[in-house]
Design a protein around this motif. Structure first.
Motif, PDB file in Angstrom:
ATOM      1  N   GLN A 173       8.463   3.472   1.007  1.00  0.00           N
ATOM      2  CA  GLN A 173       9.919   3.432   1.135  1.00  0.00           C
ATOM      3  C   GLN A 173      10.310   2.519   2.292  1.00  0.00           C
ATOM      4  N   PRO A 174      11.206   1.528   2.063  1.00  0.00           N
ATOM      5  CA  PRO A 174      11.688   0.720   3.191  1.00  0.00           C
ATOM      6  C   PRO A 174      12.607   1.547   4.088  1.00  0.00           C
ATOM      7  N   LEU A 175      12.604   1.256   5.392  1.00  0.00           N
ATOM      8  CA  LEU A 175      13.479   1.972   6.322  1.00  0.00           C
ATOM      9  C   LEU A 175      14.865   1.340   6.424  1.00  0.00           C
ATOM     10  N   GLU A 176      15.064   0.205   5.796  1.00  0.00           N
ATOM     11  CA  GLU A 176      16.345  -0.515   5.901  1.00  0.00           C
ATOM     12  C   GLU A 176      17.532   0.406   5.616  1.00  0.00           C
ATOM     13  N   PRO A 177      18.638   0.245   6.363  1.00  0.00           N
ATOM     14  CA  PRO A 177      18.893  -0.788   7.379  1.00  0.00           C
ATOM     15  C   PRO A 177      18.333  -0.442   8.755  1.00  0.00           C
ATOM     16  N   TRP A 178      17.516   0.602   8.819  1.00  0.00           N
ATOM     17  CA  TRP A 178      16.974   1.032  10.098  1.00  0.00           C
ATOM     18  C   TRP A 178      15.600   0.414  10.335  1.00  0.00           C
ATOM     19  N   SER A 179      15.196   0.405  11.581  1.00  0.00           N
ATOM     20  CA  SER A 179      13.825   0.041  11.940  1.00  0.00           C
ATOM     21  C   SER A 179      13.360   0.994  13.032  1.00  0.00           C
ATOM     22  N   MET A 180      12.049   1.167  13.116  1.00  0.00           N
ATOM     23  CA  MET A 180      11.493   2.098  14.099  1.00  0.00           C
ATOM     24  C   MET A 180      11.409   1.424  15.465  1.00  0.00           C
ATOM     25  N   LYS A 181      11.801   2.147  16.499  1.00  0.00           N
ATOM     26  CA  LYS A 181      11.749   1.597  17.855  1.00  0.00           C
ATOM     27  C   LYS A 181      10.296   1.461  18.290  1.00  0.00           C
ATOM     28  N   GLY A 182       9.932   0.310  18.802  1.00  0.00           N
ATOM     29  CA  GLY A 182       8.574   0.072  19.243  1.00  0.00           C
ATOM     30  C   GLY A 182       8.158   0.993  20.368  1.00  0.00           C
TER      31      GLY A 182
END
Length: 439
Positions: free
Chosen positions: A377-386
């Motif tokens: 599953q894509p996380l878009e429009p979110w991204s995981m914080k490094g």
């Protein structure tokens, strides 16, 4: 006096015999009740009684509300109550405890309330800096620390009795703290179930350090790895549950991690990853060659998930099973941003990242223990914080991530269904990092 001695001895023996018979006929009682962190199900309790119990009788006479599938484990005493895996626990549980001992003497029925759900911890952005806060199950936030310029590291203690933190003054100096907590997840009445109560805030390192790395196991031990401002000032110290400290002479190329069950730690070096005991047993450490880093522990099975970096810049995800060679689950060119696994190591979640132009695209995978991809599953429009973890909660069967949107500055705690990989909730608070705290 000499003539009375045999009589007194016989009398004493008779009194002891009578006392034994009285004690044997007394009803058994519950001595201790505690939450167990290492288990194969959704949640578990350990129960210790005043005498050996009849397990099948305890199982048949006790009642759990709601009526979740569960098992009673153990021979006589103690016993363990395990809620079966793959069941979502949505609220507090009521345990009506009853049963008989080995002589079939009945125990008085008693009622206990149990809150097995973990608490959400965040380093929250507030005026003038960051603050450690806890989210109550009623939706209210509870502060657990002063406001510092920045909180660079957050490590919940494995037994739920505290939270270790590293605070920064913004000018290169760091301090290491431990907020002690009193858990209130077991009570005789439901209204007595409350969030953890903050106790003493302890400064763990007397002087400022250049960096601090922390790790905890399920026994409640804390590993403190620090570096000072001068060459040779690095220190590795184990702070045990009882507060006693032990200096370790381990040398590593990066952060070390305590094994969940206790007794050892994982030590990275430039060309291998080794498992070492906390107390030298004279045997050589177990080592895996290559550039590997620890991704996650699967505590109930003794398994672990590793991330391997290959010379051609590919990465792989490996499952380590005690006594066997690492099993490769995934291999590719994408960055592995974080991994998590369930207690058995049969479900592994991985967040992968790739870059299109100046924009990162993050995807989450669900893989089984054989390497079969079950869902993506894509996380878009979110991204995981490094630099933030992916964490799995078996109680609610959800994943915790810290996410952001590329066009916005705020970072949020996010809850995802662990089976469908669909978002359950993204909390509208700006945080630096989010983690689970065990009850």
């Amino acid at each position: 006096m000499t003539g009375r001695l045999p009589f007194l001895l016989v009398l004493a023996a008779a009194l002891v015999l009578i006392q034994q018979q009285v004690l044997l006929r007394r009803s058994p009682r519950l001595v201790t009740l505690s939450q167990q962190q290492i288990h194969s199900g959704s949640a578990a309790l350990d129960l210790r009684f005043s005498r050996p119990m009849h397990r099948n009788n305890v199982s048949s006479e006790s009642r759990l509300v709601p009526a979740l599938n569960h098992r009673w484990l153990g021979t006589n005493n103690p016993l363990r109550l395990v809620i079966d895996a793959d069941q979502v626990i949505a609220g507090p549980l009521k345990l009506e405890l009853a049963g008989r001992d080995q002589r079939l003497n009945p125990m008085a029925t008693q009622t206990w309330w149990w809150e097995p759900r973990p608490w959400l911890l965040v380093t929250r952005q507030v005026d003038d800096g960051e603050q450690l806060q806890l989210l109550d199950h009623d939706g209210s936030w509870k502060p657990l620390s002063p406001v510092w310029k920045r909180i660079t590291k957050l490590t919940p203690i494995g037994n739920g009795q505290g939270v270790a933190m590293v605070s920064s003054d913004g000018e290169g100096g760091e301090r290491i703290w431990l907020r002690h907590l009193t858990q209130q997840s077991l009570a005789r009445r439901r209204e007595e179930l409350k969030p953890p109560e903050p106790e003493q805030l302890e400064l763990l390192a007397e002087k400022e350090v250049l960096f601090g790395h922390l790790s905890s196991n399920l026994n409640g031990d804390l590993l403190m790895q620090t570096g000072g401002f001068f060459p040779g000032s690095e220190r590795v110290e184990l702070i045990k549950t009882d507060g006693k400290r032990q200096k370790l002479s381990q040398i590593s190329s990066g952060p070390m991690e305590l094994i969940p069950a206790g007794g050892g730690l994982v030590v990275p070096s430039y060309d291998n990853l080794s498992l070492r005991p906390l107390v030298d047993n004279g045997r050589p450490p177990q080592s895996l060659p290559g550039s590997r880093e620890l991704g996650a522990f699967c505590a109930a099975s003794g398994r672990a998930v590793l991330i391997r970096h290959w010379p051609d810049y590919r990465r792989s995800i490996e499952l380590v099973i005690p006594g066997l060679a690492p099993r490769q689950l995934w291999l590719g060119e994408k960055a592995v941003l974080g991994v998590a696994c369930d207690g058995s190591g049969e479900r592994i979640w991985a967040v992968l990242g790739e870059w299109t132009g100046d924009r990162g695209v993050h995807t989450i995978l669900l893989i089984d223990g054989a390497g079969t991809q079950l869902k993506q599953q894509p996380l878009e429009p979110w991204s995981m914080k490094g630099g933030t973890p992916v964490q799995f909660d078996p109680v609610s069967r959800q994943l915790l991530l810290t996410v952001l949107q590329p066009d916005r500055r705020e970072t949020h705690p996010a809850l995802m269904d662990a089976d469908t990989l669909q978002w359950r909730k993204i909390l509208p608070v700006d945080v630096g990092e989010a983690q689970w705290l065990s009850p």
